[in-house]
Design a protein around this motif. Structure first.
Motif, mmCIF file in Angstrom:
data_model
loop_
_atom_site.group_PDB
_atom_site.id
_atom_site.type_symbol
_atom_site.label_atom_id
_atom_site.label_comp_id
_atom_site.label_asym_id
_atom_site.label_seq_id
_atom_site.Cartn_x
_atom_site.Cartn_y
_atom_site.Cartn_z
ATOM 1 N N TRP A 68 16.182 -0.546 -14.633
ATOM 2 C CA TRP A 68 15.011 -1.366 -14.964
ATOM 3 C C TRP A 68 13.743 -0.613 -14.592
ATOM 4 N N MET A 69 12.901 -0.333 -15.593
ATOM 5 C CA MET A 69 11.610 0.320 -15.352
ATOM 6 C C MET A 69 10.541 -0.522 -16.017
ATOM 7 N N GLN A 70 9.782 -1.269 -15.223
ATOM 8 C CA GLN A 70 8.800 -2.206 -15.754
ATOM 9 C C GLN A 70 7.842 -2.599 -14.627
ATOM 10 N N GLY A 71 6.666 -3.071 -14.989
ATOM 11 C CA GLY A 71 5.727 -3.559 -13.975
ATOM 12 C C GLY A 71 4.306 -3.096 -14.176
ATOM 13 N N GLU A 72 4.119 -2.065 -15.003
ATOM 14 C CA GLU A 72 2.768 -1.547 -15.202
ATOM 15 C C GLU A 72 1.837 -2.605 -15.776
ATOM 16 N N SER A 73 2.322 -3.362 -16.762
ATOM 17 C CA SER A 73 1.475 -4.379 -17.386
ATOM 18 C C SER A 73 1.155 -5.514 -16.424
ATOM 19 N N ASP A 74 2.103 -5.880 -15.572
ATOM 20 C CA ASP A 74 1.845 -6.921 -14.574
ATOM 21 C C ASP A 74 0.832 -6.460 -13.535
ATOM 22 N N ALA A 75 0.741 -5.141 -13.334
ATOM 23 C CA ALA A 75 -0.198 -4.596 -12.346
ATOM 24 C C ALA A 75 -1.630 -4.540 -12.862
ATOM 25 N N LEU A 76 -1.852 -5.007 -14.077
ATOM 26 C CA LEU A 76 -3.210 -5.037 -14.631
ATOM 27 C C LEU A 76 -3.937 -6.342 -14.327
ATOM 28 N N GLN A 77 -3.197 -7.369 -13.896
ATOM 29 C CA GLN A 77 -3.779 -8.683 -13.648
ATOM 30 C C GLN A 77 -3.418 -9.161 -12.246
ATOM 31 N N ALA A 78 -4.403 -9.734 -11.554
ATOM 32 C CA ALA A 78 -4.188 -10.154 -10.169
ATOM 33 C C ALA A 78 -3.124 -11.241 -10.058
ATOM 34 N N ASP A 79 -3.118 -12.210 -10.976
ATOM 35 C CA ASP A 79 -2.168 -13.317 -10.838
ATOM 36 C C ASP A 79 -0.734 -12.879 -11.102
ATOM 37 N N SER A 80 -0.512 -12.052 -12.138
ATOM 38 C CA SER A 80 0.851 -11.600 -12.418
ATOM 39 C C SER A 80 1.344 -10.627 -11.343
ATOM 40 N N ALA A 81 0.441 -9.832 -10.781
ATOM 41 C CA ALA A 81 0.813 -8.926 -9.696
ATOM 42 C C ALA A 81 1.207 -9.722 -8.455
ATOM 43 N N ALA A 82 0.451 -10.786 -8.159
ATOM 44 C CA ALA A 82 0.732 -11.605 -6.983
ATOM 45 C C ALA A 82 2.078 -12.316 -7.100
ATOM 46 N N ARG A 83 2.499 -12.610 -8.332
ATOM 47 C CA ARG A 83 3.749 -13.331 -8.554
ATOM 48 C C ARG A 83 4.915 -12.399 -8.870
ATOM 49 N N TYR A 84 4.678 -11.096 -8.827
ATOM 50 C CA TYR A 84 5.710 -10.170 -9.296
ATOM 51 C C TYR A 84 6.968 -10.227 -8.447
ATOM 52 N N ALA A 85 6.840 -10.333 -7.146
ATOM 53 C CA ALA A 85 8.034 -10.374 -6.290
ATOM 54 C C ALA A 85 8.896 -11.584 -6.624
ATOM 55 N N ASP A 86 8.267 -12.756 -6.755
ATOM 56 C CA ASP A 86 9.021 -13.965 -7.101
ATOM 57 C C ASP A 86 9.599 -13.875 -8.503
ATOM 58 N N ASN A 87 8.795 -13.373 -9.437
ATOM 59 C CA ASN A 87 9.272 -13.266 -10.813
ATOM 60 C C ASN A 87 10.434 -12.293 -10.941
ATOM 61 N N LEU A 88 10.350 -11.171 -10.227
ATOM 62 C CA LEU A 88 11.419 -10.178 -10.297
ATOM 63 C C LEU A 88 12.692 -10.715 -9.654
ATOM 64 N N THR A 89 12.553 -11.388 -8.532
ATOM 65 C CA THR A 89 13.721 -11.982 -7.872
ATOM 66 C C THR A 89 14.400 -12.995 -8.784
ATOM 67 N N THR A 90 13.600 -13.878 -9.391
ATOM 68 C CA THR A 90 14.148 -14.886 -10.305
ATOM 69 C C THR A 90 14.826 -14.233 -11.504
ATOM 70 N N PHE A 91 14.171 -13.222 -12.051
ATOM 71 C CA PHE A 91 14.705 -12.513 -13.219
ATOM 72 C C PHE A 91 16.068 -11.908 -12.917
ATOM 73 N N LEU A 92 16.186 -11.213 -11.791
ATOM 74 C CA LEU A 92 17.447 -10.560 -11.458
ATOM 75 C C LEU A 92 18.540 -11.577 -11.163
ATOM 76 N N GLN A 93 18.182 -12.648 -10.476
ATOM 77 C CA GLN A 93 19.171 -13.694 -10.204
ATOM 78 C C GLN A 93 19.664 -14.338 -11.486
ATOM 79 N N ARG A 94 18.744 -14.647 -12.381
ATOM 80 C CA ARG A 94 19.128 -15.260 -13.651
ATOM 81 C C ARG A 94 19.989 -14.320 -14.486
ATOM 82 N N LEU A 95 19.584 -13.059 -14.548
ATOM 83 C CA LEU A 95 20.336 -12.118 -15.372
ATOM 84 C C LEU A 95 21.761 -11.968 -14.866
ATOM 85 N N ARG A 96 21.911 -11.771 -13.565
ATOM 86 C CA ARG A 96 23.247 -11.630 -13.006
ATOM 87 C C ARG A 96 24.073 -12.894 -13.229
#
Length: 267
Positions: A199-227
């Motif tokens: 998984w290589m992603q995150g550059e676009s989320d790093a352009l906005q303060a709100d998506s960057a602030a939520r990235y840890a939660d979003n990534l955790t949820t994403f990986l849990q859901r995918l698995r």
């Protein structure tokens, strides 16, 4: 758990084929993310690494090779959610050509003078990974599934027409459909099981303060859901299959990069 895959109005996803118990198990790896996962590296610029004739004959990639008319300039955030990527995918020998499908994107960021033929020489991390698999276990067949789009976020944007990787979105569903189709198409020769994800992603989320602030939660949820979803669909025999995350660069172009990089390290 399978019922929680997507919204209730979406058609049910096909489960992965169990296959004949007499057939051998074979690992299936997922490559996904945004532009650096899709790939903007060119064999024309890396003559000592790969060439246009590079082939790893015992590695198959389920994805879209080259740049068919239906996908040229359609893999950006504004259009990718409207493309039926899973219907365009198929098995191909691991080779250059699984990179960015957008000539406009490639010209803007990499090679202004590029022509359409240049897209056939683009590659992402799948090619080096395929080379390692081929070298480490040359007697086996190896399998990858790839779906990656430039400029897409992990956070779901306010504009519902924009592509993103959040669960319940179009790209997430397309990826699950591709994985199930890959299983079904090999049912006569092998039993596939998801064994890992790149998984290589995150550059676009790093352009906005709100998506960057939520990235840890979003990534955790994403990986849990995918698995969980892949296990529920029968695509993975182990719901804790490993995930390799590439951290975004410490590049000033991404104003909120520190939060995203830290989230990737922590998760």
């Amino acid at each position: 758990m399978a019922a929680a895959l997507l919204c209730a109005t979406a058609p049910a996803l096909a489960a992965c084929s169990a296959g004949d118990a007499a057939l051998p198990w074979r690992d299936l790896y997922i490559v996904a993310g945004q532009s650096n996962a899709a790939g903007v590296a060119s064999v024309d610029d890396e003559p000592g690494l790969f060439g246009r004739d590079t082939r790893f004959a015992n590695v198959q990639i389920y994805g879209i090779h080259g740049a068919p008319t239906a996908v040229v300039d359609q893999d950006g955030q504004s259009s990718a959610a409207q493309v039926d990527w899973s219907a365009l995918a198929g098995w191909h020998v691991a080779a250059p050509g699984f990179g960015i499908k957008s000539l406009a994107y490639y010209r803007e960021f990499v090679r202004p003078q590029a022509e359409a033929d240049a897209l056939a020489g683009l590659f992402g991390p799948e090619l080096a990974f395929a080379g390692q698999l081929a070298a480490q276990r040359p007697a086996e067949q190896h399998y990858l599934v790839k779906l990656a789009m430039p400029g897409v976020t992990l956070a779901a944007p306010a504009d519902a027409t924009l592509a993103h990787w959040a669960p319940d979105g179009a790209l997430y569903r397309e990826l699950l459909e591709m994985i199930a189709a890959a299983h079904a198409s090999q049912a006569a020769t092998a039993r596939l099981r998801v064994a890992g994800r790149l998984w290589m992603q995150g550059e676009s989320d790093a352009l906005q303060a709100d998506s960057a602030a939520r990235y840890a939660d979003n990534l955790t949820t994403f990986l849990q859901r995918l698995r969980g979803d892949l296990a529920a669909l029968g695509c993975a025999t182990d719901a804790d299959f490993p995930v390799v995350l590439g951290r975004i660069q410490d590049n000033p172009a991404w104003s909120e990069r520190a939060q995203v990089r830290e989230a990737q390290r922590a998760v």
